[in-house]
Design a protein around this motif. Structure first.
Motif, PDB file in Angstrom:
ATOM      1  N   TRP A  47       1.045  -1.086  -0.222  1.00  0.00           N
ATOM      2  CA  TRP A  47       0.033   0.018   0.113  1.00  0.00           C
ATOM      3  C   TRP A  47       0.983   1.214  -0.270  1.00  0.00           C
ATOM      4  O   TRP A  47       0.480   2.492  -0.499  1.00  0.00           O
ATOM      5  CB  TRP A  47      -0.933   0.025   1.082  1.00  0.00           C
ATOM      6  CG  TRP A  47      -2.096  -0.722   0.860  1.00  0.00           C
ATOM      7  CD1 TRP A  47      -3.025  -1.851   1.913  1.00  0.00           C
ATOM      8  CD2 TRP A  47      -3.082   0.024   0.342  1.00  0.00           C
ATOM      9  NE1 TRP A  47      -3.990  -2.176   1.560  1.00  0.00           N
ATOM     10  CE2 TRP A  47      -4.556  -1.426   0.594  1.00  0.00           C
ATOM     11  CE3 TRP A  47      -3.583   0.600  -0.352  1.00  0.00           C
ATOM     12  CZ2 TRP A  47      -5.663  -1.200  -0.204  1.00  0.00           C
ATOM     13  CZ3 TRP A  47      -4.986   0.742  -1.568  1.00  0.00           C
ATOM     14  CH2 TRP A  47      -5.558   0.009  -0.873  1.00  0.00           C
ATOM     15  N   ARG A  73       2.271   1.613  -3.252  1.00  0.00           N
ATOM     16  CA  ARG A  73       1.405   2.246  -4.247  1.00  0.00           C
ATOM     17  C   ARG A  73       0.939   4.085  -4.459  1.00  0.00           C
ATOM     18  O   ARG A  73       0.441   4.610  -4.940  1.00  0.00           O
ATOM     19  CB  ARG A  73      -0.164   0.980  -4.067  1.00  0.00           C
ATOM     20  CG  ARG A  73      -0.856   1.471  -5.411  1.00  0.00           C
ATOM     21  CD  ARG A  73      -2.431   0.706  -4.818  1.00  0.00           C
ATOM     22  NE  ARG A  73      -3.282   0.816  -5.405  1.00  0.00           N
ATOM     23  CZ  ARG A  73      -4.299  -0.047  -5.326  1.00  0.00           C
ATOM     24  NH1 ARG A  73      -4.200  -1.162  -4.690  1.00  0.00           N
ATOM     25  NH2 ARG A  73      -5.237   0.375  -5.802  1.00  0.00           N
ATOM     26  N   LEU A  74       0.739   4.238  -2.758  1.00  0.00           N
ATOM     27  CA  LEU A  74       0.348   6.068  -2.346  1.00  0.00           C
ATOM     28  C   LEU A  74       0.928   6.423  -2.091  1.00  0.00           C
ATOM     29  O   LEU A  74       0.628   7.971  -1.896  1.00  0.00           O
ATOM     30  CB  LEU A  74      -1.327   5.439  -1.592  1.00  0.00           C
ATOM     31  CG  LEU A  74      -2.104   4.316  -1.138  1.00  0.00           C
ATOM     32  CD1 LEU A  74      -3.263   4.078  -0.437  1.00  0.00           C
ATOM     33  CD2 LEU A  74      -3.063   4.881  -2.710  1.00  0.00           C
ATOM     34  N   LEU A 123       2.297   9.402  -4.609  1.00  0.00           N
ATOM     35  CA  LEU A 123       1.220  10.325  -4.756  1.00  0.00           C
ATOM     36  C   LEU A 123       1.419  11.674  -4.383  1.00  0.00           C
ATOM     37  O   LEU A 123       0.408  12.324  -4.820  1.00  0.00           O
ATOM     38  CB  LEU A 123      -0.242   9.788  -4.769  1.00  0.00           C
ATOM     39  CG  LEU A 123      -0.609   8.459  -5.079  1.00  0.00           C
ATOM     40  CD1 LEU A 123      -2.376   8.387  -4.767  1.00  0.00           C
ATOM     41  CD2 LEU A 123      -0.690   8.357  -7.147  1.00  0.00           C
ATOM     42  N   THR A 155      -8.053   2.609   1.414  1.00  0.00           N
ATOM     43  CA  THR A 155      -8.083   1.324   1.685  1.00  0.00           C
ATOM     44  C   THR A 155      -9.157  -0.018   0.474  1.00  0.00           C
ATOM     45  O   THR A 155      -9.124  -1.061   0.728  1.00  0.00           O
ATOM     46  CB  THR A 155      -7.698   0.034   2.411  1.00  0.00           C
ATOM     47  OG1 THR A 155      -8.517   0.178   3.745  1.00  0.00           O
ATOM     48  CG2 THR A 155      -6.651   0.947   2.977  1.00  0.00           C
ATOM     49  N   ASP A 162     -11.370   3.299  -5.553  1.00  0.00           N
ATOM     50  CA  ASP A 162     -10.340   3.669  -6.424  1.00  0.00           C
ATOM     51  C   ASP A 162      -9.518   4.429  -4.814  1.00  0.00           C
ATOM     52  O   ASP A 162      -9.655   5.495  -5.266  1.00  0.00           O
ATOM     53  CB  ASP A 162     -10.847   4.700  -7.303  1.00  0.00           C
ATOM     54  CG  ASP A 162      -9.534   5.732  -8.505  1.00  0.00           C
ATOM     55  OD1 ASP A 162      -8.847   5.011  -8.513  1.00  0.00           O
ATOM     56  OD2 ASP A 162     -10.143   7.334  -8.813  1.00  0.00           O
ATOM     57  N   PRO A 163      -8.526   3.846  -4.682  1.00  0.00           N
ATOM     58  CA  PRO A 163      -7.916   4.461  -3.933  1.00  0.00           C
ATOM     59  C   PRO A 163      -6.770   5.390  -4.185  1.00  0.00           C
ATOM     60  O   PRO A 163      -7.126   6.620  -2.936  1.00  0.00           O
ATOM     61  CB  PRO A 163      -6.680   2.938  -3.290  1.00  0.00           C
ATOM     62  CG  PRO A 163      -7.756   1.925  -3.406  1.00  0.00           C
ATOM     63  CD  PRO A 163      -8.652   2.426  -4.740  1.00  0.00           C
ATOM     64  N   GLU A 164      -6.182   5.773  -5.211  1.00  0.00           N
ATOM     65  CA  GLU A 164      -5.477   6.679  -5.519  1.00  0.00           C
ATOM     66  C   GLU A 164      -5.883   7.928  -6.249  1.00  0.00           C
ATOM     67  O   GLU A 164      -5.840   8.673  -5.443  1.00  0.00           O
ATOM     68  CB  GLU A 164      -4.908   5.695  -7.190  1.00  0.00           C
ATOM     69  CG  GLU A 164      -3.849   5.047  -6.775  1.00  0.00           C
ATOM     70  CD  GLU A 164      -4.311   3.621  -6.969  1.00  0.00           C
ATOM     71  OE1 GLU A 164      -3.299   2.785  -7.115  1.00  0.00           O
ATOM     72  OE2 GLU A 164      -5.397   3.434  -6.810  1.00  0.00           O
ATOM     73  N   GLY A 165      -7.563   7.365  -6.656  1.00  0.00           N
ATOM     74  CA  GLY A 165      -8.450   8.766  -6.464  1.00  0.00           C
ATOM     75  C   GLY A 165      -8.815   9.511  -4.990  1.00  0.00           C
ATOM     76  O   GLY A 165      -8.462  10.543  -5.225  1.00  0.00           O
ATOM     77  N   THR A 206      -6.839   9.189  -2.360  1.00  0.00           N
ATOM     78  CA  THR A 206      -5.856   9.496  -1.776  1.00  0.00           C
ATOM     79  C   THR A 206      -5.628  10.872  -2.127  1.00  0.00           C
ATOM     80  O   THR A 206      -5.436  11.674  -1.468  1.00  0.00           O
ATOM     81  CB  THR A 206      -4.568   8.687  -2.596  1.00  0.00           C
ATOM     82  OG1 THR A 206      -5.035   7.251  -1.401  1.00  0.00           O
ATOM     83  CG2 THR A 206      -3.360   8.770  -1.693  1.00  0.00           C
ATOM     84  N   ARG A 207      -5.681  10.726  -3.575  1.00  0.00           N
ATOM     85  CA  ARG A 207      -5.270  11.785  -4.595  1.00  0.00           C
ATOM     86  C   ARG A 207      -6.583  13.737  -3.598  1.00  0.00           C
ATOM     87  O   ARG A 207      -6.362  14.656  -3.193  1.00  0.00           O
ATOM     88  CB  ARG A 207      -5.621  12.687  -5.319  1.00  0.00           C
ATOM     89  CG  ARG A 207      -4.528  11.688  -5.972  1.00  0.00           C
ATOM     90  CD  ARG A 207      -4.855  11.727  -7.682  1.00  0.00           C
ATOM     91  NE  ARG A 207      -3.336  11.014  -8.444  1.00  0.00           N
ATOM     92  CZ  ARG A 207      -3.446  10.099  -9.072  1.00  0.00           C
ATOM     93  NH1 ARG A 207      -4.996   9.429  -8.982  1.00  0.00           N
ATOM     94  NH2 ARG A 207      -2.438   9.022  -9.401  1.00  0.00           N
TER      95      ARG A 207
END
Length: 201
Positions: free
Chosen positions: A15, A18-19, A22, A181, A185-188, A190-191
């Motif tokens: 994780w 991955r995050l 960003l 988590t 869309d974890p990336e979205g 997070t942003r």
């Protein structure tokens, strides 16, 4: 000390890989059940990623392994605090964050001279079974009066739409687990958290 207002909590180095790229600047690695050798490898991977991206890494509970891996920040729950060797932690130069849920725990935490205090759950949470009712926003203000000038971390049931209230009540940082988590869309997400917390940075 000043904490980033966006405090991500995840349960694997994957994780973090991955995050954190960003733009995450504060992350806790919280792994509960894993053999020591594997856990140490996870910590070292997380540390490498965080160092590369200028992110503060906090290790949950496993302070001995944090010291072995050369980390500089640990977070302890109340049970872990009772069993921890604070002298060894401090001599190793580690900063310390502590969880609290009631006034007794707050007193215990403050006596340990931590670098921040966490309060939760603010709202109902699905992360784990809690014997404490949701604390609510008023409790954040009460806790802040007790712990200032230490940073206060709010945790439990937080999402971007609740951030204004949490910070207005006195929190310095908002910790998040499942809102990111378990998001499709974890990336979205997070942003979105990074963007929504920018005004308190």
């Amino acid at each position: 000390m000043k904490l980033d207002p966006f405090y991500l909590i995840v349960d694997s180095a994957a994780w973090i890989e991955r995050l954190v790229p960003l733009g995450v600047k504060l992350v806790q690695l919280r792994i509960k059940d894993m053999v020591a050798a594997s856990l140490l490898a996870e910590i070292r991977t997380a540390k490498s990623v965080c160092e590369h991206h200028g992110c503060q890494l906090i290790i949950n509970d496993h302070w001995q392994l944090a010291i072995e891996a050369g980390c500089d920040f640990v977070h302890l729950g109340q049970e872990d605090l009772a069993a921890a060797d604070l002298g060894t932690i401090r001599r190793a130069g580690l900063k310390l964050g502590l969880s609290t849920h009631d006034h007794t725990e707050l007193g215990t935490a403050l006596a340990a001279t931590p670098d921040y205090i966490a309060l939760g759950p603010i709202y109902p949470t699905i992360l784990k079974e809690m014997k404490w009712a949701p604390q609510g926003l008023e409790r954040i203000g009460e806790w802040k009066r007790h712990v200032a000038p230490l940073p206060l971390v709010a945790i439990g049931g937080l999402n971007p739409d609740r951030l204004d209230g949490v910070f207005a009540a006195g929190a310095d940082s908002a910790a998040v687990v499942t809102d990111i988590t378990l998001n499709p869309d974890p990336e979205g997400r997070t942003r979105e958290w990074i963007e929504r917390t920018a005004q308190w940075r």
